[in-house]
Design a protein around this motif. Structure first.
Motif, PDB file in Angstrom:
ATOM      1  N   SER A   6       0.832  -1.209   0.000  1.00  0.00           N
ATOM      2  CA  SER A   6       0.000   0.000   0.000  1.00  0.00           C
ATOM      3  C   SER A   6       0.865   1.257   0.000  1.00  0.00           C
ATOM      4  O   SER A   6       1.649   1.487   0.926  1.00  0.00           O
ATOM      5  N   GLY A 141      -8.901   3.943   7.137  1.00  0.00           N
ATOM      6  CA  GLY A 141      -8.573   5.357   7.311  1.00  0.00           C
ATOM      7  C   GLY A 141      -7.110   5.649   7.607  1.00  0.00           C
ATOM      8  O   GLY A 141      -6.633   6.727   7.271  1.00  0.00           O
ATOM      9  N   GLY A 144      -0.652   1.642   9.625  1.00  0.00           N
ATOM     10  CA  GLY A 144       0.071   1.403  10.871  1.00  0.00           C
ATOM     11  C   GLY A 144      -0.782   1.010  12.066  1.00  0.00           C
ATOM     12  O   GLY A 144      -0.310   1.088  13.199  1.00  0.00           O
ATOM     13  N   ASP A 174      -6.597  -6.387   4.231  1.00  0.00           N
ATOM     14  CA  ASP A 174      -5.903  -5.097   4.311  1.00  0.00           C
ATOM     15  C   ASP A 174      -5.932  -4.569   5.740  1.00  0.00           C
ATOM     16  O   ASP A 174      -7.005  -4.373   6.312  1.00  0.00           O
ATOM     17  N   GLY A 176      -2.736  -3.984   9.073  1.00  0.00           N
ATOM     18  CA  GLY A 176      -1.956  -4.682  10.107  1.00  0.00           C
ATOM     19  C   GLY A 176      -1.326  -5.970   9.643  1.00  0.00           C
ATOM     20  O   GLY A 176      -1.036  -6.851  10.465  1.00  0.00           O
ATOM     21  N   GLY A 196       1.115  -2.039   4.150  1.00  0.00           N
ATOM     22  CA  GLY A 196       1.631  -0.678   4.015  1.00  0.00           C
ATOM     23  C   GLY A 196       2.890  -0.489   4.822  1.00  0.00           C
ATOM     24  O   GLY A 196       4.006  -0.605   4.317  1.00  0.00           O
ATOM     25  N   SER A 197       2.714  -0.216   6.140  1.00  0.00           N
ATOM     26  CA  SER A 197       3.870   0.119   6.978  1.00  0.00           C
ATOM     27  C   SER A 197       4.875  -1.037   7.062  1.00  0.00           C
ATOM     28  O   SER A 197       6.084  -0.799   7.060  1.00  0.00           O
TER      29      SER A 197
HETATM   30  C1  DX5 Z   1      -6.101   1.681   5.701  1.00  0.00           C
HETATM   31  C2  DX5 Z   1      -5.711   1.346   4.290  1.00  0.00           C
HETATM   32  C3  DX5 Z   1      -4.578   0.399   4.178  1.00  0.00           C
HETATM   33  C4  DX5 Z   1      -3.293   0.860   4.833  1.00  0.00           C
HETATM   34  C5  DX5 Z   1      -2.735  -0.360   5.480  1.00  0.00           C
HETATM   35  O1  DX5 Z   1      -7.349   2.244   5.716  1.00  0.00           O
HETATM   36  O2  DX5 Z   1      -6.790   0.785   3.586  1.00  0.00           O
HETATM   37  O3  DX5 Z   1      -4.350  -0.009   2.830  1.00  0.00           O
HETATM   38  O4  DX5 Z   1      -2.339   1.413   3.971  1.00  0.00           O
HETATM   39  O5  DX5 Z   1      -1.640  -0.009   6.230  1.00  0.00           O
HETATM   40  P1  DX5 Z   1      -0.903  -1.033   7.194  1.00  0.00           P
HETATM   41  O6  DX5 Z   1      -0.473  -2.205   6.365  1.00  0.00           O
HETATM   42  O7  DX5 Z   1       0.221  -0.238   7.746  1.00  0.00           O
HETATM   43  O8  DX5 Z   1      -1.915  -1.456   8.254  1.00  0.00           O
END
Ligand code: DX5
Ligand code: ZN
Length: 216
Positions: A6, A141, A144, A174, A176, A196-197
């Motif tokens: 992400s 939203g 992390g 999607d 964590g 993402g993170s």
């Molecule tokens: C949150 C997003 C995710 C986000 C996930 O609302 O939909 O795609 O980037 O981030 P991580 O992987 O850090 O939880």
């Protein structure tokens, strides 16, 4: 396992550099989180960033719309080169079936997202119409956040529903996601992991992508 990093956790001052490692990595998609500050209490990026990153990205784009009135974004998203999925929230539209039909007419596979408090069973009548479901494992939203463990059961339940309907369905998760939660999700029947993170904040992001790819 398919992996969709992400962009939300990327370094937006160095998008070109981020796309360099990304293109050379084993990632299958680039996940783009579009937020409107209404459906979710946050803003991310909009069309100028998505349109700017698209030509730099050599993988298909997996667009996750956290917006009200997702139907009003379809035409413009469809014009961005490389978009594979137009993934809107079940909670954001009164008539998901009508929007899924429009999505299909644009030539996209059909995809829908559910937030953590939406029962998986609301999707039962939609399963035959769907190519992909995105199960949120955090409240949408923000990047992390901590993984909500109930997501694992929700993946199992959805996989059961799809199997009962004898319907091939891609299940994406999607929020964590890391190697531990990713392994649990893989065992539950997930096909695509968004991260993402865990990926973008790592010293060696491509290595984290490879690690998630190897989960089964
Ligand atoms: C949150 C997003 C995710 C986000 C996930 O609302 O939909 O795609 O980037 O981030 P991580 O992987 O850090 O939880
Ligand atoms: Zn997302």
């Amino acid at each position: 396992m398919l992996v969709s990093p992400s962009l939300l956790s990327a370094d937006f001052g160095n998008l070109e550099r981020e796309m360099q490692w990304f293109n050379q990595s084993e990632a299958d998609f680039l996940h783009l989180d579009l937020m409107d500050g209404v459906f979710v209490p946050n803003l991310s990026f909009g069309f100028p960033v998505m349109e700017g990153v698209a030509p730099l990205c050599r993988k298909p784009l997996d667009v996750h719309l956290m917006v009200v009135n997702p139907e009003s974004y379809l035409d413009r998203v469809a014009k961005i080169p490389g978009v594979r999925y137009f993934n809107f929230h079940y909670e954001a539209t009164k008539n998901p079936v009508a929007l899924l039909q429009l999505v299909r007419q644009k030539g996209f596979p059909t995809a829908i997202t559910i937030s953590p408090d939406t029962p998986v069973d609301v999707l039962r009548p939609l399963v035959p119409l769907l190519d992909m479901v995105l199960i949120m494992s955090v409240y949408p939203g923000f990047g992390g956040q901590k993984f909500i463990p109930a997501a694992v059961q929700r993946v199992c339940r959805l996989r059961e529903m799809a199997d009962e309907a004898d319907h091939p369905l891609l299940i994406e998760v999607d929020g964590g996601v890391n190697e531990t939660t990713g392994k649990m999700l893989a065992e539950a029947g997930a096909d695509i992991l968004v991260a993402g993170s865990y990926v973008f904040r790592a010293e060696n992001p491509a290595e984290k992508v490879a690690l998630l790819k190897s989960l089964s």
